[in-house]
Motif scaffolding. Structure first.
Motif, PDB file in Angstrom:
ATOM      1  N   ALA A  13     -39.612  11.677  80.901  1.00 45.29           N
ATOM      2  CA  ALA A  13     -39.200  10.702  79.915  1.00 45.29           C
ATOM      3  C   ALA A  13     -39.563  11.205  78.517  1.00 45.29           C
ATOM      4  O   ALA A  13     -40.599  11.825  78.320  1.00 45.29           O
ATOM      5  CB  ALA A  13     -39.880   9.365  80.177  1.00 45.29           C
ATOM      6  N   LEU A  14     -38.708  10.912  77.585  1.00 45.41           N
ATOM      7  CA  LEU A  14     -38.944  11.309  76.204  1.00 45.41           C
ATOM      8  C   LEU A  14     -39.826  10.292  75.494  1.00 45.41           C
ATOM      9  O   LEU A  14     -39.724   9.091  75.736  1.00 45.41           O
ATOM     10  CB  LEU A  14     -37.625  11.430  75.450  1.00 45.41           C
ATOM     11  CG  LEU A  14     -36.652  12.487  75.957  1.00 45.41           C
ATOM     12  CD1 LEU A  14     -35.334  12.393  75.218  1.00 45.41           C
ATOM     13  CD2 LEU A  14     -37.248  13.876  75.816  1.00 45.41           C
ATOM     14  N   ALA A  15     -40.672  10.781  74.625  1.00 50.15           N
ATOM     15  CA  ALA A  15     -41.520   9.890  73.832  1.00 50.15           C
ATOM     16  C   ALA A  15     -40.668   9.181  72.791  1.00 50.15           C
ATOM     17  O   ALA A  15     -39.739   9.764  72.241  1.00 50.15           O
ATOM     18  CB  ALA A  15     -42.624  10.689  73.155  1.00 50.15           C
ATOM     19  N   PRO A  16     -40.963   7.911  72.497  1.00 50.16           N
ATOM     20  CA  PRO A  16     -40.228   7.235  71.424  1.00 50.16           C
ATOM     21  C   PRO A  16     -40.545   7.889  70.079  1.00 50.16           C
ATOM     22  O   PRO A  16     -41.679   8.270  69.808  1.00 50.16           O
ATOM     23  CB  PRO A  16     -40.732   5.794  71.475  1.00 50.16           C
ATOM     24  CG  PRO A  16     -41.961   5.819  72.315  1.00 50.16           C
ATOM     25  CD  PRO A  16     -41.951   7.065  73.132  1.00 50.16           C
ATOM     26  N   ARG A  17     -39.519   8.024  69.246  1.00 47.08           N
ATOM     27  CA  ARG A  17     -39.666   8.688  67.952  1.00 47.08           C
ATOM     28  C   ARG A  17     -39.862   7.687  66.835  1.00 47.08           C
ATOM     29  O   ARG A  17     -39.306   6.595  66.886  1.00 47.08           O
ATOM     30  CB  ARG A  17     -38.398   9.466  67.623  1.00 47.08           C
ATOM     31  CG  ARG A  17     -38.146  10.628  68.496  1.00 47.08           C
ATOM     32  CD  ARG A  17     -36.889  11.321  68.054  1.00 47.08           C
ATOM     33  NE  ARG A  17     -37.224  12.732  67.982  1.00 47.08           N
ATOM     34  CZ  ARG A  17     -36.446  13.668  67.537  1.00 47.08           C
ATOM     35  NH1 ARG A  17     -35.247  13.374  67.101  1.00 47.08           N
ATOM     36  NH2 ARG A  17     -36.826  14.905  67.506  1.00 47.08           N
ATOM     37  N   PRO A  18     -40.611   8.078  65.798  1.00 46.94           N
ATOM     38  CA  PRO A  18     -40.610   7.268  64.580  1.00 46.94           C
ATOM     39  C   PRO A  18     -39.188   7.269  64.015  1.00 46.94           C
ATOM     40  O   PRO A  18     -38.472   8.268  64.153  1.00 46.94           O
ATOM     41  CB  PRO A  18     -41.556   8.019  63.631  1.00 46.94           C
ATOM     42  CG  PRO A  18     -42.323   8.976  64.483  1.00 46.94           C
ATOM     43  CD  PRO A  18     -41.463   9.264  65.673  1.00 46.94           C
ATOM     44  N   VAL A  19     -38.790   6.170  63.384  1.00 47.71           N
ATOM     45  CA  VAL A  19     -37.446   6.072  62.814  1.00 47.71           C
ATOM     46  C   VAL A  19     -37.565   5.810  61.320  1.00 47.71           C
ATOM     47  O   VAL A  19     -38.180   4.823  60.902  1.00 47.71           O
ATOM     48  CB  VAL A  19     -36.629   4.951  63.496  1.00 47.71           C
ATOM     49  CG1 VAL A  19     -35.262   4.816  62.831  1.00 47.71           C
ATOM     50  CG2 VAL A  19     -36.479   5.233  64.983  1.00 47.71           C
ATOM     51  N   ILE A  20     -36.976   6.700  60.519  1.00 52.50           N
ATOM     52  CA  ILE A  20     -36.946   6.530  59.068  1.00 52.50           C
ATOM     53  C   ILE A  20     -35.769   5.620  58.728  1.00 52.50           C
ATOM     54  O   ILE A  20     -34.621   5.947  59.037  1.00 52.50           O
ATOM     55  CB  ILE A  20     -36.797   7.874  58.345  1.00 52.50           C
ATOM     56  CG1 ILE A  20     -38.002   8.779  58.643  1.00 52.50           C
ATOM     57  CG2 ILE A  20     -36.633   7.667  56.843  1.00 52.50           C
ATOM     58  CD1 ILE A  20     -37.872  10.195  58.084  1.00 52.50           C
ATOM     59  N   ALA A  21     -36.047   4.483  58.107  1.00 53.32           N
ATOM     60  CA  ALA A  21     -34.991   3.563  57.676  1.00 53.32           C
ATOM     61  C   ALA A  21     -34.353   4.059  56.389  1.00 53.32           C
ATOM     62  O   ALA A  21     -33.135   4.031  56.238  1.00 53.32           O
ATOM     63  CB  ALA A  21     -35.542   2.156  57.489  1.00 53.32           C
ATOM     64  N   SER A  22     -35.170   4.538  55.452  1.00 50.66           N
ATOM     65  CA  SER A  22     -34.642   5.072  54.193  1.00 50.66           C
ATOM     66  C   SER A  22     -35.641   6.047  53.582  1.00 50.66           C
ATOM     67  O   SER A  22     -36.848   5.921  53.776  1.00 50.66           O
ATOM     68  CB  SER A  22     -34.326   3.950  53.205  1.00 50.66           C
ATOM     69  OG  SER A  22     -35.514   3.315  52.787  1.00 50.66           O
ATOM     70  N   ALA A  23     -35.080   7.000  52.851  1.00 54.82           N
ATOM     71  CA  ALA A  23     -35.872   7.994  52.124  1.00 54.82           C
ATOM     72  C   ALA A  23     -35.111   8.308  50.847  1.00 54.82           C
ATOM     73  O   ALA A  23     -33.892   8.120  50.787  1.00 54.82           O
ATOM     74  CB  ALA A  23     -36.058   9.246  52.973  1.00 54.82           C
ATOM     75  N   PRO A  24     -35.801   8.782  49.818  1.00 55.28           N
ATOM     76  CA  PRO A  24     -35.089   9.094  48.577  1.00 55.28           C
ATOM     77  C   PRO A  24     -34.085  10.226  48.801  1.00 55.28           C
ATOM     78  O   PRO A  24     -34.338  11.138  49.583  1.00 55.28           O
ATOM     79  CB  PRO A  24     -36.195   9.519  47.616  1.00 55.28           C
ATOM     80  CG  PRO A  24     -37.356   9.880  48.475  1.00 55.28           C
ATOM     81  CD  PRO A  24     -37.229   9.090  49.734  1.00 55.28           C
ATOM     82  N   ALA A  25     -32.952  10.165  48.114  1.00 55.38           N
ATOM     83  CA  ALA A  25     -31.948  11.224  48.204  1.00 55.38           C
ATOM     84  C   ALA A  25     -32.425  12.476  47.476  1.00 55.38           C
ATOM     85  O   ALA A  25     -32.053  13.593  47.836  1.00 55.38           O
ATOM     86  CB  ALA A  25     -30.627  10.749  47.611  1.00 55.38           C
ATOM     87  N   SER A  26     -33.296  12.280  46.464  1.00 55.46           N
ATOM     88  CA  SER A  26     -33.842  13.414  45.726  1.00 55.46           C
ATOM     89  C   SER A  26     -35.231  13.076  45.224  1.00 55.46           C
ATOM     90  O   SER A  26     -35.601  11.903  45.123  1.00 55.46           O
ATOM     91  CB  SER A  26     -32.930  13.791  44.555  1.00 55.46           C
ATOM     92  OG  SER A  26     -32.874  12.737  43.636  1.00 55.46           O
ATOM     93  N   ALA A  27     -35.987  14.119  44.917  1.00 60.21           N
ATOM     94  CA  ALA A  27     -37.344  13.939  44.390  1.00 60.21           C
ATOM     95  C   ALA A  27     -37.661  15.090  43.451  1.00 60.21           C
ATOM     96  O   ALA A  27     -37.316  16.244  43.723  1.00 60.21           O
ATOM     97  CB  ALA A  27     -38.363  13.877  45.517  1.00 60.21           C
ATOM     98  N   ARG A  28     -38.314  14.763  42.357  1.00 57.90           N
ATOM     99  CA  ARG A  28     -38.766  15.776  41.402  1.00 57.90           C
ATOM    100  C   ARG A  28     -40.106  16.335  41.888  1.00 57.90           C
ATOM    101  O   ARG A  28     -40.835  15.672  42.611  1.00 57.90           O
ATOM    102  CB  ARG A  28     -38.923  15.155  40.020  1.00 57.90           C
ATOM    103  CG  ARG A  28     -37.596  14.637  39.457  1.00 57.90           C
ATOM    104  CD  ARG A  28     -37.778  13.951  38.121  1.00 57.90           C
ATOM    105  NE  ARG A  28     -38.148  14.852  37.052  1.00 57.90           N
ATOM    106  CZ  ARG A  28     -37.296  15.620  36.365  1.00 57.90           C
ATOM    107  NH1 ARG A  28     -36.022  15.581  36.648  1.00 57.90           N
ATOM    108  NH2 ARG A  28     -37.724  16.407  35.405  1.00 57.90           N
ATOM    109  N   TYR A  29     -40.408  17.557  41.465  1.00 55.93           N
ATOM    110  CA  TYR A  29     -41.692  18.162  41.811  1.00 55.93           C
ATOM    111  C   TYR A  29     -42.841  17.247  41.384  1.00 55.93           C
ATOM    112  O   TYR A  29     -42.780  16.600  40.358  1.00 55.93           O
ATOM    113  CB  TYR A  29     -41.843  19.533  41.147  1.00 55.93           C
ATOM    114  CG  TYR A  29     -40.885  20.559  41.706  1.00 55.93           C
ATOM    115  CD1 TYR A  29     -40.925  20.907  43.046  1.00 55.93           C
ATOM    116  CD2 TYR A  29     -39.953  21.173  40.902  1.00 55.93           C
ATOM    117  CE1 TYR A  29     -40.058  21.841  43.573  1.00 55.93           C
ATOM    118  CE2 TYR A  29     -39.083  22.117  41.410  1.00 55.93           C
ATOM    119  CZ  TYR A  29     -39.141  22.448  42.760  1.00 55.93           C
ATOM    120  OH  TYR A  29     -38.272  23.381  43.270  1.00 55.93           O
TER     121      TYR A  29
END
Length: 103
Positions: free
Chosen positions: A1-17
């Protein structure tokens, strides 16, 4: 059986250094303890000079939100597109979200 994965609902499309990236989680089987960027590959003649793994600093993490620090500059993470992963305490990664890192 596979372990359940964390699910990302949203993340920024871009990020500055050096900026703070806020990632919203849909679900997670365990606390998020790590996050990383993986640069997309660019193979030429069986050589891949582009792919990199860059661990990110977790500023804070809860059941619904993770706050991360973007890479410090182009010397460690050249500008471009990366796959963003969050990893739970069991070592299970999320499915990646794409993020553009740059100045």
């Amino acid at each position: 059986a596979l372990a359940p994965r964390p699910v990302i609902a949203s993340a920024p499309a871009s990020a500055r250094y050096r900026s703070t990236m806020t990632v919203r989680l849909k679900s997670t089987p365990g606390p998020i303890v790590r996050a990383a960027l993986v640069r997309l590959g660019s193979a030429t003649h069986a050589q891949d000079q582009e792919q990199r793994y860059f661990p990110l600093r977790l500023r804070s993490a809860s059941a619904t939100t993770v706050s991360l620090t973007a890479p410090s500059g182009a010397g460690v993470a050249p500008p471009g597109y990366y796959m963003l992963f969050v990893i739970d305490k069991y070592g299970v990664p999320s499915i990646a979200k794409m993020v553009r890192i740059g100045a």
